[in-house]
Design a protein around this motif. Structure first.
Motif, PDB file in Angstrom:
ATOM      1  N   UNK A  43      40.386  28.526  24.255  1.00  0.00           N
ATOM      2  CA  UNK A  43      41.622  27.941  24.746  1.00  0.00           C
ATOM      3  C   UNK A  43      41.743  27.796  26.239  1.00  0.00           C
ATOM      4  N   UNK A  44      40.854  28.384  27.017  1.00  0.00           N
ATOM      5  CA  UNK A  44      40.917  28.214  28.472  1.00  0.00           C
ATOM      6  C   UNK A  44      39.537  28.034  29.110  1.00  0.00           C
ATOM      7  N   UNK A  45      38.542  27.644  28.337  1.00  0.00           N
ATOM      8  CA  UNK A  45      37.183  27.454  28.867  1.00  0.00           C
ATOM      9  C   UNK A  45      36.585  26.188  28.278  1.00  0.00           C
ATOM     10  N   UNK A  46      35.972  25.373  29.141  1.00  0.00           N
ATOM     11  CA  UNK A  46      35.353  24.142  28.678  1.00  0.00           C
ATOM     12  C   UNK A  46      34.033  23.908  29.404  1.00  0.00           C
ATOM     13  N   UNK A  47      33.293  22.895  28.966  1.00  0.00           N
ATOM     14  CA  UNK A  47      31.966  22.602  29.509  1.00  0.00           C
ATOM     15  C   UNK A  47      31.964  21.168  30.031  1.00  0.00           C
ATOM     16  N   UNK A  48      31.436  20.992  31.257  1.00  0.00           N
ATOM     17  CA  UNK A  48      31.332  19.671  31.870  1.00  0.00           C
ATOM     18  C   UNK A  48      29.996  19.022  31.529  1.00  0.00           C
ATOM     19  N   UNK A  49      29.902  17.730  31.773  1.00  0.00           N
ATOM     20  CA  UNK A  49      28.696  16.985  31.421  1.00  0.00           C
ATOM     21  C   UNK A  49      27.456  17.440  32.186  1.00  0.00           C
ATOM     22  N   UNK A  50      27.642  18.100  33.320  1.00  0.00           N
ATOM     23  CA  UNK A  50      26.484  18.595  34.068  1.00  0.00           C
ATOM     24  C   UNK A  50      26.072  19.997  33.610  1.00  0.00           C
ATOM     25  N   UNK A  53      44.247  22.551  21.104  1.00  0.00           N
ATOM     26  CA  UNK A  53      45.063  21.836  22.087  1.00  0.00           C
ATOM     27  C   UNK A  53      44.244  21.451  23.310  1.00  0.00           C
ATOM     28  N   UNK A  54      43.382  22.375  23.782  1.00  0.00           N
ATOM     29  CA  UNK A  54      42.555  22.054  24.945  1.00  0.00           C
ATOM     30  C   UNK A  54      41.573  20.937  24.608  1.00  0.00           C
ATOM     31  N   UNK A  55      41.025  20.961  23.396  1.00  0.00           N
ATOM     32  CA  UNK A  55      40.130  19.882  22.988  1.00  0.00           C
ATOM     33  C   UNK A  55      40.871  18.552  22.944  1.00  0.00           C
ATOM     34  N   UNK A  56      42.080  18.546  22.389  1.00  0.00           N
ATOM     35  CA  UNK A  56      42.879  17.321  22.350  1.00  0.00           C
ATOM     36  C   UNK A  56      43.170  16.801  23.760  1.00  0.00           C
ATOM     37  N   UNK A  57      43.400  17.722  24.665  1.00  0.00           N
ATOM     38  CA  UNK A  57      43.737  17.349  26.039  1.00  0.00           C
ATOM     39  C   UNK A  57      42.533  16.847  26.830  1.00  0.00           C
ATOM     40  N   UNK A  58      41.371  17.491  26.646  1.00  0.00           N
ATOM     41  CA  UNK A  58      40.290  17.308  27.614  1.00  0.00           C
ATOM     42  C   UNK A  58      38.988  16.743  27.066  1.00  0.00           C
ATOM     43  N   UNK A  59      38.692  16.931  25.796  1.00  0.00           N
ATOM     44  CA  UNK A  59      37.376  16.558  25.280  1.00  0.00           C
ATOM     45  C   UNK A  59      37.140  15.053  25.432  1.00  0.00           C
ATOM     46  N   UNK A  60      36.032  14.725  26.084  1.00  0.00           N
ATOM     47  CA  UNK A  60      35.677  13.335  26.328  1.00  0.00           C
ATOM     48  C   UNK A  60      36.381  12.696  27.498  1.00  0.00           C
ATOM     49  N   UNK A 108      34.314  16.007  30.201  1.00  0.00           N
ATOM     50  CA  UNK A 108      34.302  17.241  29.421  1.00  0.00           C
ATOM     51  C   UNK A 108      33.549  16.978  28.117  1.00  0.00           C
ATOM     52  N   UNK A 109      32.516  17.789  27.855  1.00  0.00           N
ATOM     53  CA  UNK A 109      31.683  17.559  26.678  1.00  0.00           C
ATOM     54  C   UNK A 109      31.874  18.617  25.588  1.00  0.00           C
ATOM     55  N   UNK A 110      32.506  19.725  25.907  1.00  0.00           N
ATOM     56  CA  UNK A 110      32.709  20.766  24.896  1.00  0.00           C
ATOM     57  C   UNK A 110      33.853  21.675  25.321  1.00  0.00           C
TER      58      UNK A 110
END
Length: 282
Positions: free
Chosen positions: A33-40, A75-82, A27-29
């Motif tokens: 609160x319910x949407x994120x971006x993958x490395x691809x 919270x989502x960033x803490x959970x998933x970022x990186x 996860x790069x971004x």
């Protein structure tokens, strides 16, 4: 993530899959609160939940703050970022081109379950994305009972079907509504669940033909809701009184064992006439 550690630990224990069970991406971004971006480069909308977010059209320079939206995104960033994540179950592409999926972190943590347990999202399933609903509803209920996150705010509280005028003020918004079903009418492959004596002003839940087919496949007869206390989630419309359109069975929760039918006289008149009156009220 520290204040939420206990809640997240629960989902680590119950949601783990064997290592290497599915492809994973970093996860790069985090968008909200319910949407994120993958490395691809793909955006993923977390399926089955609705996190707090600013109203449509609100921008960073309009002078308003949205603390719950910010808390959910943080919270989502803490959970998933990186972190490495993989898809749990099926995934589809939504009309915005995003992947709609349940995501599991590399250590087994289920992102939807963690956000719901922390009180930073509500369950919002769709006809084409209904998986894991039981687990999500249980997590939401635990957060609501504990008064965590958005459940401390009146903006997200459960609305009462016995207060149709109040519910009408929330037209065109996603709400959770609770009450006792007084009558159920079935006709022409559709059903109406009435929460008051006058469907022209009181709250109604409507199941169209597709919803009725889905209910039948799930072994649910809408008549079984009569006399029952239920919780319904969906978008509030106005057709005469407030109405919630149900598209799939997971939108309705039974909250107690069957009760004797209310001692009232069932209204005469076929539902087709009712549909005509509904159309006039649009």
């Amino acid at each position: 993530m520290r204040p939420l550690a206990a809640a997240f630990a629960f989902w680590l224990a119950v949601a783990a899959l064997p290592a290497g069970a599915a492809p994973s991406w970093r996860v790069v971004a985090v968008v909200d609160g319910d949407t994120l971006v993958l490395e691809d480069g793909r955006q993923v909308r977390l399926a089955g939940i609705e996190a707090p977010r600013p109203p449509a059209g609100a921008g960073p320079g309009d002078g308003r703050s949205w603390p719950l939206a910010e808390a959910a995104a943080t919270a989502l960033a803490d959970l998933a970022l990186g972190r490495q994540v993989s898809v749990r179950g099926e995934a589809i592409t939504d009309r915005h081109g995003r992947l709609l999926a349940h995501l599991q972190r590399d250590d087994g943590l289920w992102l939807q379950g963690a956000l719901l347990t922390a009180g930073l999202a509500r369950v919002h399933t769709r006809p084409d994305s209904r998986g894991l609903a039981a687990g999500m509803l249980a997590a939401e209920e635990a957060a609501r009972q504990a008064g965590r996150g958005l459940w401390r705010s009146r903006a997200y509280e459960v609305r009462w079907a016995s207060e149709p005028e109040e519910l009408a003020r929330h037209r065109d918004s996603f709400q959770i509504v609770e009450g006792r079903v007084l009558h159920v009418q079935k006709s022409g492959g559709e059903a109406y669940l009435d929460f008051g004596e006058d469907w022209r002003t009181d709250v109604t839940v409507h199941l169209g033909r597709a919803a009725m087919r889905a209910a039948a496949e799930a072994g649910i007869d809408p008549l079984s809701f009569e006399g029952r206390r239920v919780r319904v989630r969906g978008w509030i419309g106005l057709r005469n009184g407030p109405v919630v359109e149900v598209t799939h069975p997971e939108q309705i929760e039974r909250l107690e064992p069957p009760a004797p039918p209310p001692r009232t006289v069932r209204r005469a008149g076929p539902p087709p006439g009712r549909r005509d009156a509904d159309a006039e009220g649009d």
